[in-house]
Design an enzyme around this catalytic site. Structure first.
Site, PDB file in Angstrom:
ATOM      1  N   LYS A   1     -16.790  -5.963   5.772  1.00 50.23           N
ATOM      2  CA  LYS A   1     -16.182  -7.231   6.102  1.00 50.23           C
ATOM      3  C   LYS A   1     -15.615  -6.950   7.714  1.00 50.23           C
ATOM      4  O   LYS A   1     -15.572  -5.920   8.167  1.00 50.23           O
ATOM      5  CB  LYS A   1     -14.839  -7.374   5.141  1.00 50.23           C
ATOM      6  CG  LYS A   1     -14.201  -6.110   4.719  1.00 50.23           C
ATOM      7  CD  LYS A   1     -13.042  -6.495   3.553  1.00 50.23           C
ATOM      8  CE  LYS A   1     -12.608  -5.342   2.844  1.00 50.23           C
ATOM      9  NZ  LYS A   1     -11.289  -5.749   2.118  1.00 50.23           N
TER      10      LYS A   1
ATOM     11  N   ARG B   1      -2.485  -6.127  -8.328  1.00 48.20           N
ATOM     12  CA  ARG B   1      -1.480  -7.135  -8.094  1.00 48.20           C
ATOM     13  C   ARG B   1      -1.877  -8.241  -9.139  1.00 48.20           C
ATOM     14  O   ARG B   1      -1.801  -7.780 -10.212  1.00 48.20           O
ATOM     15  CB  ARG B   1      -1.697  -7.773  -6.804  1.00 48.20           C
ATOM     16  CG  ARG B   1      -1.262  -6.806  -5.606  1.00 48.20           C
ATOM     17  CD  ARG B   1      -1.877  -7.058  -4.249  1.00 48.20           C
ATOM     18  NE  ARG B   1      -3.210  -7.043  -4.373  1.00 48.20           N
ATOM     19  CZ  ARG B   1      -4.047  -6.967  -3.322  1.00 48.20           C
ATOM     20  NH1 ARG B   1      -3.577  -7.698  -2.490  1.00 48.20           N
ATOM     21  NH2 ARG B   1      -5.548  -7.064  -3.338  1.00 48.20           N
TER      22      ARG B   1
ATOM     23  N   SER C   1      -3.495  -7.715   2.965  1.00 47.32           N
ATOM     24  CA  SER C   1      -3.313  -7.716   4.286  1.00 47.32           C
ATOM     25  C   SER C   1      -3.903  -8.772   4.840  1.00 47.32           C
ATOM     26  O   SER C   1      -3.558  -9.188   6.098  1.00 47.32           O
ATOM     27  CB  SER C   1      -4.330  -6.489   4.471  1.00 47.32           C
ATOM     28  OG  SER C   1      -3.978  -5.280   4.100  1.00 47.32           O
TER      29      SER C   1
ATOM     30  N   HIS D   1       0.643  -1.363  -0.065  1.00 44.04           N
ATOM     31  CA  HIS D   1       0.136  -0.032   0.213  1.00 44.04           C
ATOM     32  C   HIS D   1       0.939   1.290  -0.009  1.00 44.04           C
ATOM     33  O   HIS D   1       0.625   2.323  -0.654  1.00 44.04           O
ATOM     34  CB  HIS D   1      -0.720   0.032   1.215  1.00 44.04           C
ATOM     35  CG  HIS D   1      -1.914  -0.917   1.437  1.00 44.04           C
ATOM     36  ND1 HIS D   1      -2.185  -1.720   2.498  1.00 44.04           N
ATOM     37  CD2 HIS D   1      -2.819  -1.529   0.495  1.00 44.04           C
ATOM     38  CE1 HIS D   1      -3.037  -2.686   2.365  1.00 44.04           C
ATOM     39  NE2 HIS D   1      -3.463  -2.451   1.343  1.00 44.04           N
TER      40      HIS D   1
END
Ligand code: ADP
Length: 161
Positions: free
Chosen positions: A41, A90, A128, A17
């Site tokens: 979430k 990614r 993460s 990040h």
């Protein structure tokens, strides 16, 4: 003057990040890191904790500011007068989700442009979720988070024994 928003959950902040935010700050005049307050979430860190992690990490970067937000990211972009939404990409798996989100956002706010930055080689498989999972299982990947984030993770998942 081009102001960009870099939105995300950042639970927790990783070097992947941070790399995107720093690279965005080279391209744009201002980068607002927008920490999503109430994503659908379960989170490990509170909004205040996630903001504090970012602030400590970018304290030497005058072009980067950090704030919380709720609601639609494009509403924040319009409110903050930001023309660009930065997202990191990614592996291929990010693409479909990001494309759908970008097309939806474009419909909602045609003047806001999404800009995708390829993750750096070292962080291509870093997420993460993986960081949390490994910390919980006693295999902390300290080299992939800023030191203060490592400390916060160890407080959540103290070493056993
Ligand atoms: P979200 O819940 O919005 O996906 P994340 O905190 O997981 O929030 O990610 C925020 C942004 O950072 C997303 O654009 C994501 O693709 C990007 N990102 C996450 N990890 C990395 C990484 N290792 N390298 C580059 N970009 C990343």
């Amino acid at each position: 003057m081009i102001r960009a928003i870099y939105p995300g959950t950042f639970d927790p902040l990783t070097l992947g990040h941070l790399d995107i935010a720093n690279r965005a700050a080279i391209l744009f005049d201002e980068v607002i890191v927008a920490v999503y307050d109430a994503p659908p979430k379960n989170l490990l860190f509170t909004t205040q904790e996630r903001i504090a992690m970012w602030r400590a990490a970018v304290s030497d970067s005058p072009k980067i500011s950090v704030r919380a937000y709720t609601g639609l990211t494009v509403d924040l972009a319009v409110e903050a007068d930001a023309r660009v939404l930065v997202r990191g990409l990614r592996a291929l798996s990010d693409f479909e989700y990001e494309q759908e989100m970008a097309l939806t956002n474009k419909r909602l706010a045609p003047d806001v442009e999404a800009v995708f930055m390829m993750s750096s080689h070292d962080y291509h498989y870093l997420s993460s979720s993986r960081i949390k999972e490994l910390w919980m299982l006693g295999k902390p990947m300290r080299e992939m988070v800023p030191p203060h984030v490592g400390v916060a993770l160890t407080e959540k998942f103290p070493p056993k024994g």
